[in-house]
Design a protein around this motif. Structure first.
Motif, PDB file in Angstrom:
ATOM      1  N   LYS A 122       0.738  -1.094  -0.057  1.00 55.81           N
ATOM      2  CA  LYS A 122       0.221   0.438  -0.144  1.00 55.81           C
ATOM      3  C   LYS A 122       0.726   1.296   0.704  1.00 55.81           C
ATOM      4  N   SER A 123       1.620   1.763  -0.439  1.00 56.14           N
ATOM      5  CA  SER A 123       2.942   2.406  -0.260  1.00 56.14           C
ATOM      6  C   SER A 123       3.514   2.389  -2.147  1.00 56.14           C
ATOM      7  N   ILE A 124       4.259   3.210  -2.377  1.00 58.53           N
ATOM      8  CA  ILE A 124       4.739   4.706  -3.726  1.00 58.53           C
ATOM      9  C   ILE A 124       6.098   4.363  -2.775  1.00 58.53           C
ATOM     10  N   ILE A 125       7.262   3.670  -3.924  1.00 60.80           N
ATOM     11  CA  ILE A 125       8.602   4.439  -3.006  1.00 60.80           C
ATOM     12  C   ILE A 125       9.205   5.572  -4.645  1.00 60.80           C
ATOM     13  N   VAL A 126       9.129   6.270  -4.381  1.00 61.57           N
ATOM     14  CA  VAL A 126      10.151   7.426  -5.257  1.00 61.57           C
ATOM     15  C   VAL A 126      11.367   6.989  -5.320  1.00 61.57           C
ATOM     16  N   LYS A 127      11.984   7.033  -6.172  1.00 61.53           N
ATOM     17  CA  LYS A 127      13.251   7.180  -6.609  1.00 61.53           C
ATOM     18  C   LYS A 127      13.497   8.282  -7.877  1.00 61.53           C
ATOM     19  N   LEU A 128      15.201   9.390  -6.685  1.00 64.82           N
ATOM     20  CA  LEU A 128      14.630  10.766  -7.335  1.00 64.82           C
ATOM     21  C   LEU A 128      15.908  10.591  -7.897  1.00 64.82           C
ATOM     22  N   GLN A 129      16.751  11.880  -9.066  1.00 64.16           N
ATOM     23  CA  GLN A 129      18.022  12.252  -9.179  1.00 64.16           C
ATOM     24  C   GLN A 129      17.642  13.429  -9.967  1.00 64.16           C
ATOM     25  N   ALA A 130      18.911  13.862  -9.423  1.00 59.32           N
ATOM     26  CA  ALA A 130      19.057  15.377  -9.776  1.00 59.32           C
ATOM     27  C   ALA A 130      19.396  15.586 -11.057  1.00 59.32           C
ATOM     28  N   PRO A 131      18.958  16.744 -11.262  1.00 60.53           N
ATOM     29  CA  PRO A 131      19.334  17.100 -12.569  1.00 60.53           C
ATOM     30  C   PRO A 131      20.849  17.532 -12.732  1.00 60.53           C
ATOM     31  N   ARG A 132      20.973  17.048 -14.208  1.00 56.71           N
ATOM     32  CA  ARG A 132      22.458  17.317 -14.952  1.00 56.71           C
ATOM     33  C   ARG A 132      22.993  18.734 -15.267  1.00 56.71           C
ATOM     34  N   SER A 133      24.393  18.905 -14.496  1.00 59.74           N
ATOM     35  CA  SER A 133      24.688  19.813 -15.856  1.00 59.74           C
ATOM     36  C   SER A 133      25.875  19.381 -17.227  1.00 59.74           C
ATOM     37  N   PRO A 134      26.316  20.100 -17.724  1.00 60.06           N
ATOM     38  CA  PRO A 134      26.691  19.870 -18.840  1.00 60.06           C
ATOM     39  C   PRO A 134      28.261  19.556 -18.967  1.00 60.06           C
ATOM     40  N   TYR A 135      29.077  20.103 -17.433  1.00 61.37           N
ATOM     41  CA  TYR A 135      30.010  19.850 -17.857  1.00 61.37           C
ATOM     42  C   TYR A 135      30.462  18.586 -16.437  1.00 61.37           C
ATOM     43  N   ARG A 136      31.409  18.047 -16.741  1.00 57.60           N
ATOM     44  CA  ARG A 136      32.293  17.007 -16.797  1.00 57.60           C
ATOM     45  C   ARG A 136      33.252  16.805 -15.689  1.00 57.60           C
ATOM     46  N   ARG A 137      33.513  15.684 -15.139  1.00 53.37           N
ATOM     47  CA  ARG A 137      34.480  15.562 -14.229  1.00 53.37           C
ATOM     48  C   ARG A 137      35.424  14.657 -15.295  1.00 53.37           C
ATOM     49  N   LYS A 138      37.109  14.650 -15.077  1.00 54.03           N
ATOM     50  CA  LYS A 138      37.591  13.810 -14.962  1.00 54.03           C
ATOM     51  C   LYS A 138      37.719  12.618 -15.516  1.00 54.03           C
ATOM     52  N   ARG A 139      36.770  12.262 -15.329  1.00 56.28           N
ATOM     53  CA  ARG A 139      36.271  10.538 -15.378  1.00 56.28           C
ATOM     54  C   ARG A 139      35.294  10.317 -16.452  1.00 56.28           C
ATOM     55  N   GLY A 140      34.833  11.650 -17.057  1.00 62.22           N
ATOM     56  CA  GLY A 140      33.762  12.099 -17.763  1.00 62.22           C
ATOM     57  C   GLY A 140      32.043  11.945 -17.459  1.00 62.22           C
ATOM     58  N   SER A 141      32.074  11.858 -16.642  1.00 62.37           N
ATOM     59  CA  SER A 141      30.893  11.987 -16.192  1.00 62.37           C
ATOM     60  C   SER A 141      29.758  13.412 -15.656  1.00 62.37           C
ATOM     61  N   THR A 142      28.519  13.731 -16.700  1.00 65.95           N
ATOM     62  CA  THR A 142      28.491  14.773 -15.700  1.00 65.95           C
ATOM     63  C   THR A 142      28.108  15.413 -14.462  1.00 65.95           C
ATOM     64  N   ILE A 143      28.489  16.143 -14.105  1.00 61.60           N
ATOM     65  CA  ILE A 143      28.548  16.498 -12.998  1.00 61.60           C
ATOM     66  C   ILE A 143      26.628  16.992 -12.158  1.00 61.60           C
ATOM     67  N   PRO A 144      26.180  16.275 -11.428  1.00 61.97           N
ATOM     68  CA  PRO A 144      25.336  16.355 -10.627  1.00 61.97           C
ATOM     69  C   PRO A 144      24.703  17.787 -10.697  1.00 61.97           C
ATOM     70  N   MET A 145      23.517  18.571 -10.218  1.00 61.99           N
ATOM     71  CA  MET A 145      23.595  20.600  -9.989  1.00 61.99           C
ATOM     72  C   MET A 145      23.478  20.168  -8.452  1.00 61.99           C
ATOM     73  N   THR A 146      24.162  19.075  -7.951  1.00 57.49           N
ATOM     74  CA  THR A 146      23.599  19.042  -6.686  1.00 57.49           C
ATOM     75  C   THR A 146      25.300  19.231  -5.984  1.00 57.49           C
ATOM     76  N   ASN A 147      26.219  19.409  -6.803  1.00 61.01           N
ATOM     77  CA  ASN A 147      27.406  19.954  -6.518  1.00 61.01           C
ATOM     78  C   ASN A 147      28.046  21.455  -6.390  1.00 61.01           C
ATOM     79  N   TYR A 148      26.560  22.254  -7.292  1.00 64.21           N
ATOM     80  CA  TYR A 148      26.956  23.598  -6.957  1.00 64.21           C
ATOM     81  C   TYR A 148      26.054  23.926  -6.281  1.00 64.21           C
ATOM     82  N   TYR A 149      24.737  23.585  -5.712  1.00 61.37           N
ATOM     83  CA  TYR A 149      23.740  24.017  -4.714  1.00 61.37           C
ATOM     84  C   TYR A 149      23.371  23.095  -3.712  1.00 61.37           C
ATOM     85  N   ASP A 150      22.545  23.638  -2.285  1.00 56.51           N
ATOM     86  CA  ASP A 150      21.672  22.637  -1.410  1.00 56.51           C
ATOM     87  C   ASP A 150      20.745  22.530  -1.866  1.00 56.51           C
ATOM     88  N   LEU A 151      20.347  21.583  -3.400  1.00 57.64           N
ATOM     89  CA  LEU A 151      18.974  21.218  -3.729  1.00 57.64           C
ATOM     90  C   LEU A 151      18.218  20.506  -2.483  1.00 57.64           C
TER      91      LEU A 151
END
Length: 214
Positions: A122-151
């Motif tokens: 009788k419940s719903i589990i909600v999975k959330l993913q932060a939006p991502r910026s266009p900027y990349r880490r050295k390994r190539g993955s895009t940096i999430p907006m949570t790196n820049y803001y307290d979201l």
């Protein structure tokens, strides 16, 4: 001479503005008021506030578009930038049209999170993913907006049996997995979410609806 001066003024780009979503930073403008502006080409420059020299944006030099992607040129998100555009038509160049000062961190619109829902009993589990910026880490993955803001995430539930437009806030916080409990079996529910930045008092648009039948 007067004719070319008139042409200069009438092809000058209007409303030069930065538009920004998740640090995808684009300079946009409207063509001048003259019919000749239809055939105009545009030249874009940018600089950091306080610098004396303008930089040419090579990919937006002599283009027919009314926009120019300056994401890479404005990657230091705390710095204030300016953009400017001039038009040319029939060998005549307009004056430069200047944007307002643009500081990405202060002005970007932050997008909604990505939402996935899983039903359990009788419940719903909600999975959330932060939006991502266009900027990349050295390994190539895009940096999430949570790196820049307290979201914070705001999660809303919609009971389709009652009112499909009525969203009830059921959670606000930083958790990426949220459980909504004590729901009714046999009822169709939808979940939407927003990101919220308390320091700027700014909310995203709603995410797309994710629906499930219990």
């Amino acid at each position: 001479v007067l004719e070319s001066e008139d042409l200069q003024n009438s092809i000058k780009p209007q409303k030069v503005e930065f538009h920004s979503l998740n640090f995808n930073n684009t300079l946009q403008w409207q063509p001048g008021r003259a019919g000749e502006a239809k055939a105009a080409v545009y030249f874009v420059q940018y600089k950091v506030y306080g610098q004396s020299t303008w930089q040419n944006k090579e990919e937006c030099w002599g283009v027919q578009d009314h926009f120019c992607d300056l994401t890479d040129e404005t990657a230091d998100v705390q710095e204030p930038y300016y953009g400017r555009v001039r038009a040319a038509s029939g060998g005549v160049y307009s004056d430069w049209s200047l944007s307002c000062r643009f500081t990405p961190w202060r002005e970007t619109m932050i997008g909604p999170p990505t939402v996935n829902v899983v039903q359990s009993n009788k419940s719903i589990i909600v999975k959330l993913q932060a939006p991502r910026s266009p900027y990349r880490r050295k390994r190539g993955s895009t940096i999430p907006m949570t790196n820049y803001y307290d979201l914070l995430y705001q999660v809303f539930i919609i009971n389709n049996l009652l009112d499909e437009q009525h969203r009830v806030l059921v959670y606000e916080g930083k958790d990426k997995v949220v459980k909504i409990e004590d729901l009714r079996r046999g009822v169709s529910y939808c979940v939407v979410a927003k990101t919220y930045v308390p320091t700027l008092d700014r909310s995203s648009a709603y995410s797309s609806r994710q629906c499930t039948m219990l």
